[in-house]
Design an enzyme around this catalytic site. Structure first.
Site, PDB file in Angstrom:
ATOM      1  N   GLY A 162      61.574 -46.962  10.940  1.00  0.00           N
ATOM      2  CA  GLY A 162      61.956 -48.309  10.527  1.00  0.00           C
ATOM      3  C   GLY A 162      63.027 -48.363   9.451  1.00  0.00           C
ATOM      4  O   GLY A 162      62.902 -47.737   8.424  1.00  0.00           O
ATOM      5  N   SER A 163      64.083 -49.138   9.673  1.00  0.00           N
ATOM      6  CA  SER A 163      65.128 -49.260   8.682  1.00  0.00           C
ATOM      7  C   SER A 163      66.176 -50.258   9.129  1.00  0.00           C
ATOM      8  O   SER A 163      65.875 -51.196   9.854  1.00  0.00           O
ATOM      9  CB  SER A 163      65.771 -47.899   8.412  1.00  0.00           C
ATOM     10  N   ARG A 164      67.454 -50.012   8.716  1.00  0.00           N
ATOM     11  CA  ARG A 164      68.503 -50.945   9.049  1.00  0.00           C
ATOM     12  C   ARG A 164      69.847 -50.235   9.070  1.00  0.00           C
ATOM     13  O   ARG A 164      70.041 -49.190   8.446  1.00  0.00           O
ATOM     14  CB  ARG A 164      68.450 -52.084   8.032  1.00  0.00           C
TER      15      ARG A 164
END
Length: 218
Positions: free
Chosen positions: A187-189
């Site tokens: 999970g991240s961006r």
């Protein structure tokens, strides 16, 4: 057939060993049937989560130097003109895509061209949507260049759960739009910094598909 990313092979093997061991130990050590079944269901659910996280679906990219494709799967959470302080040191159009743990986490090259810059930065693990995540979290910064767009920058940003960023981009390397550029675990961006005046094909809140969906064009 489901494909898995190479960055997940070791974790998947470990997850299978843990799952099989847990299921067998529950049968051996416990006597209450509903407790055994509950533990086994939880273990299987855990294994499925690991498998879906590292899936690597094949994507067909229509190569076009005049377009930018989404580098990752996820939701568009930022569209604004900002000062990019690390490389350009001037105004750019920022487009940020947030990846939840259920998204495919393969990073793909947003355009074809040459890698002009690639740098890793250690940092914090603020939640990925935090305003300071782009400058304070663990991250990599990569700049690509081609004759049509000139230079664009993308930044892989770790989040509260993402403890490892994998970046394959090497300076001077010629790369192809839509191909594997790396992976962010759990999970991240990703932030994209495009030239001012770039035409966007997305808006805030849109869900995008990495490697295939055109999000900007000349």
């Amino acid at each position: 057939m489901i494909r898995f990313h190479k960055e997940g092979y070791k974790i998947i093997v470990i997850a299978f060993i843990i799952a099989i061991t847990g299921i067998l130990m529950a049968e051996k050590l416990l006597e209450t049937n509903w407790i055994i079944k509950s533990i086994q269901v939880f273990i299987i659910f855990f294994l499925v989560v690991i498998l879906q996280f590292f899936r690597n679906p094949k994507r067909l990219t229509n190569l076009d130097e005049a377009t930018i494709v989404a580098p990752v799967d996820g939701k568009v959470v930022v569209i604004e003109e900002v000062e990019e302080p690390e490389y350009f040191k001037d105004k750019r159009l920022q487009v940020s895509i947030f990846m939840s743990p259920i998204n495919v986490h393969v990073t793909r090259y947003a355009m074809s061209g040459v890698v002009k810059y690639s740098k890793y930065h250690p940092g914090k693990y603020l939640v990925a949507w935090h305003p300071k995540a782009s400058t304070e979290n663990e991250r990599t910064t990569i700049v690509l260049e081609n004759a049509t767009f000139g230079e664009i920058l993308y930044r892989q940003i770790a989040g509260a759960l993402a403890k490892r960023i994998v970046n394959y981009a090497k300076e001077g390397e010629e790369i192809v739009q839509g191909t594997d550029a790396g992976f962010i675990k759990f999970g991240s961006r990703v932030d994209l910094f495009l030239p001012i005046g770039t035409t966007l094909n997305v808006k805030l809140g849109d869900k995008v598909k990495g490697g295939t969906q055109v999000i900007a064009q000349k």
